[in-house]
Scaffold this motif. Structure first.
Motif, PDB file in Angstrom:
ATOM      1  N   SER A   1     -13.898  22.131  26.361  1.00 12.23           N
ATOM      2  CA  SER A   1     -14.001  21.920  27.800  1.00 12.23           C
ATOM      3  C   SER A   1     -14.845  20.693  28.085  1.00 12.23           C
ATOM      4  CB  SER A   1     -14.602  23.153  28.488  1.00 12.23           C
ATOM      5  OG  SER A   1     -15.921  23.411  28.032  1.00 12.23           O
ATOM      6  N   HIS A   2     -14.562  20.079  29.227  1.00 10.70           N
ATOM      7  CA  HIS A   2     -15.372  18.973  29.735  1.00 10.70           C
ATOM      8  C   HIS A   2     -14.961  18.724  31.180  1.00 10.70           C
ATOM      9  CE1 HIS A   2     -12.042  16.059  29.466  1.00 10.70           C
ATOM     10  NE2 HIS A   2     -11.846  16.429  28.215  1.00 10.70           N
ATOM     11  N   LYS A   3     -15.645  17.840  31.858  1.00 10.68           N
ATOM     12  CA  LYS A   3     -15.269  17.518  33.228  1.00 10.68           C
ATOM     13  C   LYS A   3     -13.913  16.811  33.237  1.00 10.68           C
ATOM     14  CE  LYS A   3     -19.945  16.937  35.112  1.00 10.68           C
ATOM     15  NZ  LYS A   3     -20.872  15.973  35.757  1.00 10.68           N
ATOM     16  N   PRO A   4     -13.063  17.102  34.212  1.00 12.26           N
ATOM     17  CA  PRO A   4     -11.799  16.375  34.309  1.00 12.26           C
ATOM     18  C   PRO A   4     -12.041  14.946  34.789  1.00 12.26           C
ATOM     19  CG  PRO A   4     -12.046  17.854  36.163  1.00 12.26           C
ATOM     20  CD  PRO A   4     -13.210  18.125  35.245  1.00 12.26           C
TER      21      PRO A   4
ATOM     22  N   TRP B   1     -14.219  10.032  26.220  1.00 12.87           N
ATOM     23  CA  TRP B   1     -12.768   9.942  26.387  1.00 12.87           C
ATOM     24  C   TRP B   1     -12.352  10.854  27.536  1.00 12.87           C
ATOM     25  CZ3 TRP B   1     -14.992   8.253  22.095  1.00 12.87           C
ATOM     26  CH2 TRP B   1     -14.402   7.162  21.428  1.00 12.87           C
ATOM     27  N   ASP B   2     -12.107  10.268  28.699  1.00  8.79           N
ATOM     28  CA  ASP B   2     -11.735  11.017  29.892  1.00  8.79           C
ATOM     29  C   ASP B   2     -10.209  11.101  29.983  1.00  8.79           C
ATOM     30  OD1 ASP B   2     -14.491   9.691  31.728  1.00  8.79           O
ATOM     31  OD2 ASP B   2     -14.163  11.789  31.216  1.00  8.79           O
ATOM     32  N   TYR B   3      -9.645  12.143  29.400  1.00  6.36           N
ATOM     33  CA  TYR B   3      -8.198  12.309  29.415  1.00  6.36           C
ATOM     34  C   TYR B   3      -7.781  13.410  30.382  1.00  6.36           C
ATOM     35  CZ  TYR B   3      -7.537   9.315  25.317  1.00  6.36           C
ATOM     36  OH  TYR B   3      -7.481   8.257  24.457  1.00  6.36           O
TER      37      TYR B   3
ATOM     38  N   GLN C   1     -19.249  23.459  45.375  1.00  5.74           N
ATOM     39  CA  GLN C   1     -19.128  22.379  44.409  1.00  5.74           C
ATOM     40  C   GLN C   1     -17.731  21.773  44.487  1.00  5.74           C
ATOM     41  OE1 GLN C   1     -21.653  21.231  42.666  1.00  5.74           O
ATOM     42  NE2 GLN C   1     -23.100  22.863  43.220  1.00  5.74           N
ATOM     43  N   GLU C   2     -17.600  20.528  44.057  1.00  9.09           N
ATOM     44  CA  GLU C   2     -16.321  19.833  44.172  1.00  9.09           C
ATOM     45  C   GLU C   2     -15.624  19.604  42.841  1.00  9.09           C
ATOM     46  OE1 GLU C   2     -16.951  16.227  46.268  1.00  9.09           O
ATOM     47  OE2 GLU C   2     -17.511  17.209  48.169  1.00  9.09           O
ATOM     48  N   VAL C   3     -16.365  19.555  41.757  1.00  4.28           N
ATOM     49  CA  VAL C   3     -15.798  19.182  40.459  1.00  4.28           C
ATOM     50  C   VAL C   3     -15.545  20.421  39.612  1.00  4.28           C
ATOM     51  CG1 VAL C   3     -16.124  17.850  38.344  1.00  4.28           C
ATOM     52  CG2 VAL C   3     -16.991  16.970  40.533  1.00  4.28           C
TER      53      VAL C   3
END
Length: 223
Positions: free
Chosen positions: A149-152, A172-174, A202-204
């Motif tokens: 998992s990570h931020k989109p 790496w933001d994929y 929250q928004e993210v």
């Protein structure tokens, strides 16, 4: 090494995880950037007797929880400070070991295989996936699961590979579609990428990706 120094600074500035969560539990797994939010370990299925590797295990809190469920767990982190904190807090638990190493080096050296590999806001986000994903694939057992998992990525995100933290750490933001294509090209099957909605106010959200080395039914996300 500049990357190690960057993660050391990050580790030294981190606030330790709480002793208990909002439900009163002393160990728990958290996939998102928000406390007490998102799915738990049940999305991985039954962990009793399974071997688990966490890449970028930090202070070991997520992995410690999985060990209490009967998994044999190994954690790897590049930061010596994180290793010291993990051993100090969780070294008493059976079936749980920690290593200090860069994850690609560790995966290239080890002969061990794992039923589950995790990366929660960890090295899968910060390591060239064209190198890392095949290394993970070689260490997964038949039917094994990779979950991370990570931020989109967001509108206006810097290009993939842009130097960030301390000008030493690359991210790496994929998108979900890009991750699915990368996983397929690296020999994985049945990939599933989902956005976990953020909590109220929250928004993210959080991007959660799962893939395996065979056919697998994924338990649904539960909050």
């Amino acid at each position: 090494m500049e990357v190690v120094e960057a993660w050391e600074r990050y580790a030294q500035g981190r606030t330790p995880r709480r002793e208990v969560n909002s439900a009163g539990a002393r160990t728990w797994l958290n996939w998102t950037q928000y406390p007490d939010h998102g799915p738990d370990e049940s999305i991985l299925g039954d962990l009793q007797g399974r071997t688990v590797l966490e890449l970028g295990c930090g202070t070991g809190c997520n992995l410690a929880h999985l060990s209490t469920l009967g998994a044999t767990c190994t954690g790897v982190d590049i930061s010596p400070t994180q290793h010291e904190k993990a051993v100090a807090r969780w070294g008493h638990l059976p079936g749980l070991t920690f290593h200090t190493a860069e994850v690609s080096d560790y995966l290239s050296r080890t002969d061990s295989t794992f039923d589950v590999v995790l990366s929660i806001f960890g090295p899968v986000w910060f390591t060239d996936p064209e190198r890392l994903l095949p290394l993970i694939r070689k260490r997964l057992t038949p039917g094994g699961v990779l979950a991370f998992s990570h931020k989109p990525p967001s509108a206006g995100s810097e290009p993939v590979g842009t130097l960030r933290e301390a000008r030493a750490v690359t991210r790496w933001d994929y998108t979900p579609e890009e991750w699915s294509a990368l996983l397929t090209s690296s020999g994985y099957s049945n990939s599933k990428a989902e956005i976990i909605p953020p909590p109220k106010g929250q928004e993210v959200g959080t991007l959660l990706v799962r893939a395996c080395t065979g056919i697998l039914f994924y338990p649904p996300l539960r909050k």
